[in-house]
Design an enzyme around this catalytic site. Structure first.
Site, PDB file in Angstrom:
ATOM      1  N   GLY A  73      90.292  -2.080  21.178  1.00 21.59           N
ATOM      2  CA  GLY A  73      90.740  -3.439  21.491  1.00 21.59           C
ATOM      3  C   GLY A  73      91.786  -3.466  22.589  1.00 21.59           C
ATOM      4  O   GLY A  73      91.930  -2.502  23.343  1.00 21.59           O
TER       5      GLY A  73
ATOM      6  N   LEU B 254      91.521  -5.319  25.190  1.00 18.81           N
ATOM      7  CA  LEU B 254      90.513  -5.026  26.213  1.00 18.81           C
ATOM      8  C   LEU B 254      91.001  -5.387  27.611  1.00 18.81           C
ATOM      9  O   LEU B 254      91.709  -6.366  27.809  1.00 18.81           O
ATOM     10  CB  LEU B 254      89.228  -5.789  25.895  1.00 18.81           C
ATOM     11  CG  LEU B 254      88.602  -5.469  24.531  1.00 18.81           C
ATOM     12  CD1 LEU B 254      87.293  -6.238  24.368  1.00 18.81           C
ATOM     13  CD2 LEU B 254      88.370  -3.971  24.347  1.00 18.81           C
ATOM     14  N   HIS B 255      90.572  -4.553  28.570  1.00 16.29           N
ATOM     15  CA  HIS B 255      90.866  -4.791  29.985  1.00 16.29           C
ATOM     16  C   HIS B 255      89.594  -4.495  30.768  1.00 16.29           C
ATOM     17  O   HIS B 255      88.554  -4.148  30.169  1.00 16.29           O
ATOM     18  CB  HIS B 255      92.051  -3.929  30.436  1.00 16.29           C
ATOM     19  CG  HIS B 255      91.919  -2.484  30.050  1.00 16.29           C
ATOM     20  ND1 HIS B 255      90.959  -1.658  30.601  1.00 16.29           N
ATOM     21  CD2 HIS B 255      92.584  -1.719  29.145  1.00 16.29           C
ATOM     22  CE1 HIS B 255      91.065  -0.455  30.072  1.00 16.29           C
ATOM     23  NE2 HIS B 255      92.040  -0.465  29.166  1.00 16.29           N
ATOM     24  N   GLU B 256      89.698  -4.542  32.095  1.00 16.79           N
ATOM     25  CA  GLU B 256      88.502  -4.377  32.934  1.00 16.79           C
ATOM     26  C   GLU B 256      87.824  -3.017  32.717  1.00 16.79           C
ATOM     27  O   GLU B 256      86.613  -2.901  32.915  1.00 16.79           O
ATOM     28  CB  GLU B 256      88.860  -4.552  34.418  1.00 16.79           C
ATOM     29  CG  GLU B 256      88.852  -5.996  34.866  1.00 16.79           C
ATOM     30  CD  GLU B 256      87.498  -6.688  34.664  1.00 16.79           C
ATOM     31  OE1 GLU B 256      86.458  -6.108  35.017  1.00 16.79           O
ATOM     32  OE2 GLU B 256      87.479  -7.805  34.122  1.00 16.79           O
ATOM     33  N   GLY B 257      88.603  -1.983  32.343  1.00 19.62           N
ATOM     34  CA  GLY B 257      87.985  -0.678  32.067  1.00 19.62           C
ATOM     35  C   GLY B 257      86.987  -0.778  30.928  1.00 19.62           C
ATOM     36  O   GLY B 257      85.835  -0.337  31.038  1.00 19.62           O
ATOM     37  N   HIS B 258      87.415  -1.406  29.835  1.00 18.24           N
ATOM     38  CA  HIS B 258      86.506  -1.601  28.700  1.00 18.24           C
ATOM     39  C   HIS B 258      85.306  -2.465  29.111  1.00 18.24           C
ATOM     40  O   HIS B 258      84.167  -2.190  28.746  1.00 18.24           O
ATOM     41  CB  HIS B 258      87.220  -2.329  27.549  1.00 18.24           C
ATOM     42  CG  HIS B 258      88.389  -1.605  26.967  1.00 18.24           C
ATOM     43  ND1 HIS B 258      89.684  -2.036  27.121  1.00 18.24           N
ATOM     44  CD2 HIS B 258      88.468  -0.473  26.211  1.00 18.24           C
ATOM     45  CE1 HIS B 258      90.504  -1.228  26.476  1.00 18.24           C
ATOM     46  NE2 HIS B 258      89.798  -0.267  25.918  1.00 18.24           N
TER      47      HIS B 258
ATOM     48  N   GLY C  61      84.470   5.996  28.821  1.00 15.39           N
ATOM     49  CA  GLY C  61      85.072   5.968  30.155  1.00 15.39           C
ATOM     50  C   GLY C  61      85.543   7.347  30.579  1.00 15.39           C
ATOM     51  O   GLY C  61      86.045   8.124  29.759  1.00 15.39           O
TER      52      GLY C  61
ATOM     53  N   ASP D 197      89.230   8.782  29.857  1.00 12.28           N
ATOM     54  CA  ASP D 197      89.545   9.767  28.811  1.00 12.28           C
ATOM     55  C   ASP D 197      88.548  10.915  28.973  1.00 12.28           C
ATOM     56  O   ASP D 197      87.622  11.073  28.170  1.00 12.28           O
ATOM     57  CB  ASP D 197      89.444   9.105  27.440  1.00 12.28           C
ATOM     58  CG  ASP D 197      90.448   7.971  27.310  1.00 12.28           C
ATOM     59  OD1 ASP D 197      91.606   8.249  26.976  1.00 12.28           O
ATOM     60  OD2 ASP D 197      90.089   6.811  27.605  1.00 12.28           O
TER      61      ASP D 197
ATOM     62  N   ARG E 257      97.721   0.832  27.028  1.00  7.59           N
ATOM     63  CA  ARG E 257      99.137   1.213  26.899  1.00  7.59           C
ATOM     64  C   ARG E 257      99.961   0.803  28.124  1.00  7.59           C
ATOM     65  O   ARG E 257     101.187   0.860  28.071  1.00  7.59           O
ATOM     66  CB  ARG E 257      99.271   2.710  26.629  1.00  7.59           C
ATOM     67  CG  ARG E 257      98.812   3.086  25.213  1.00  7.59           C
ATOM     68  CD  ARG E 257      99.192   4.513  24.855  1.00  7.59           C
ATOM     69  NE  ARG E 257      98.988   4.791  23.449  1.00  7.59           N
ATOM     70  CZ  ARG E 257      97.917   5.402  22.925  1.00  7.59           C
ATOM     71  NH1 ARG E 257      96.935   5.801  23.707  1.00  7.59           N
ATOM     72  NH2 ARG E 257      97.819   5.611  21.629  1.00  7.59           N
TER      73      ARG E 257
HETATM   74  P1  AMP Z   1      90.327   2.792  24.073  1.00  3.37           P
HETATM   75  O1  AMP Z   1      90.257   1.371  23.656  1.00  3.37           O
HETATM   76  O2  AMP Z   1      91.541   3.142  24.861  1.00  3.37           O
HETATM   77  O3  AMP Z   1      90.023   3.758  22.956  1.00  3.37           O
HETATM   78  O4  AMP Z   1      89.127   2.985  25.117  1.00  3.37           O
HETATM   79  C1  AMP Z   1      87.808   2.664  24.768  1.00  3.37           C
HETATM   80  C2  AMP Z   1      86.884   3.166  25.847  1.00  3.37           C
HETATM   81  O5  AMP Z   1      87.226   2.559  27.094  1.00  3.37           O
HETATM   82  C3  AMP Z   1      86.988   4.694  26.057  1.00  3.37           C
HETATM   83  O6  AMP Z   1      85.692   5.227  26.274  1.00  3.37           O
HETATM   84  C4  AMP Z   1      87.834   4.779  27.293  1.00  3.37           C
HETATM   85  O7  AMP Z   1      87.620   5.956  28.049  1.00  3.37           O
HETATM   86  C5  AMP Z   1      87.361   3.560  28.075  1.00  3.37           C
HETATM   87  N1  AMP Z   1      88.362   3.181  29.067  1.00  3.37           N
HETATM   88  C6  AMP Z   1      89.676   2.939  28.857  1.00  3.37           C
HETATM   89  N2  AMP Z   1      90.305   2.680  30.029  1.00  3.37           N
HETATM   90  C7  AMP Z   1      89.355   2.763  31.002  1.00  3.37           C
HETATM   91  C8  AMP Z   1      89.368   2.624  32.414  1.00  3.37           C
HETATM   92  N3  AMP Z   1      90.496   2.340  33.085  1.00  3.37           N
HETATM   93  N4  AMP Z   1      88.215   2.784  33.091  1.00  3.37           N
HETATM   94  C9  AMP Z   1      87.068   3.084  32.424  1.00  3.37           C
HETATM   95  N5  AMP Z   1      86.986   3.228  31.096  1.00  3.37           N
HETATM   96  C10 AMP Z   1      88.110   3.080  30.380  1.00  3.37           C
END
Ligand code: AMP
Length: 290
Positions: free
Chosen positions: A36, A38-42, A152, A155, A192
């Protein structure tokens, strides 16, 4: 026409019932596991899933078992309403947001331990981390039984750990790893980042600066890993309040440190800025490997 919000499921039974219908209709299912905030990466993962799969499930679960007692489980950002809005805009079809007790029933006592690839870097700094990640990801795979799961490159080591687990345990799912999404100034997007003050956020740009420096050094012919990581460290330590956890050049498959760059190499780093632990990475490719 505005998109309809994704269907929200809270229990494994609800999730499976919703997906059984989708499968009966012959559709492929893409899974995007997240914690959760969430940002553009997600959202880039959601879009990748929508391109490849007929139906996209996003899981939102802040997994307690991957946090050490000293870490930020309680303060981890939780922005559920905004997440649902963003997922509506992106067109995700289903959200699975279970309570802790739904994922870890009382008496849960089975854990997934991935070997060598989970040991260096994050594995050294956060000893229980990959055990928690591998366990929850395998559970989510078993709960959803999706065709493809999206992770992503942000990580990087986590994606390698999951690929290893899927290979070793014959998990019937395809893994895709999508590029890192960065803010226009280069900071890798991360939930974060919300912890950073505006001054610390500017200082945090040093992570990407040091990765670009590594790339420039390799482009200029430097092949000695120690020479490169020392220069990266120097740049990072020019910044007030920066503490280096690690700066490593590693084999992109095994994550073991390399001493010379002879092919594609992952530059990976973890740095605390004003107490917030940030990770980033970049693949360095010497001309002879292009
Ligand atoms: P998290 O919510 O931090 O556990 O991330 C969930 C998924 O989003 C994981 O597969 C991360 O690698 C991916 N993710 C997080 N930040 C980014 C980003 N800046 N660019 C691409 N994928 C991302």
């Amino acid at each position: 026409m505005p998109n309809t919000p994704p269907k929200l499921t809270r229990t494994v039974d609800e999730l499976r019932a919703a997906l059984a219908e989708v499968r009966r209709a012959g559709k492929t299912v893409g899974l995007v596991p997240t914690m959760g905030a969430l940002h553009e990466g997600h959202l880039s993962l959601v879009r990748a899933s929508k391109v490849e799969c007929d139906f996209t499930v996003v899981t939102i679960f802040v997994n307690p078992s991957q946090f050490a007692p000293t870490e930020d489980l309680d303060s981890y950002p939780r922005t559920f309403e905004a997440d649902m809005q963003a997922l509506t805009t992106c067109g995700a079809e289903l959200v699975f947001a279970p309570a802790d007790e739904e994922v870890y029933c009382s008496g849960h006592d089975t854990w997934v331990e991935v070997g060598g690839v989970a040991e260096p870097l994050e594995g050294e700094c956060r000893p229980a981390f990959f055990r928690g990640v591998a366990t929850v990801v395998l559970k989510l795979f078993n709960m959803a039984r999706a065709d493809v799961a999206f992770f992503g490159q942000k990580d990087y080591q986590q994606a390698q750990v999951i690929k290893q687990m899927v290979r070793d345990l014959n998990v019937p799912i395809e893994i895709r790893v999508c590029p890192i999404v960065r803010a226009p100034d280069g900071l890798a997007m991360s939930s974060r980042n919300a912890y950073l003050s505006s001054e610390a956020r500017v200082r945090a740009l040093v992570l990407w600066r040091s990765l670009r420096l590594a790339q420039d050094l390799v482009a200029a012919g430097e092949r000695d890993a120690k020479a490169i990581t020392e220069k990266m460290r120097e740049v990072i330590l020019t910044v007030e309040d920066a503490q280096v956890n690690y700066v490593t050049l590693a084999d992109p498959e095994t994550l073991q440190p390399v001493s010379r760059i002879t092919g594609p190499t992952v530059a990976a780093l973890a740095v605390r800025i004003e107490g917030t632990r940030l990770i980033d990475n970049h693949i360095l490719t010497p001309v002879e490997a292009i």
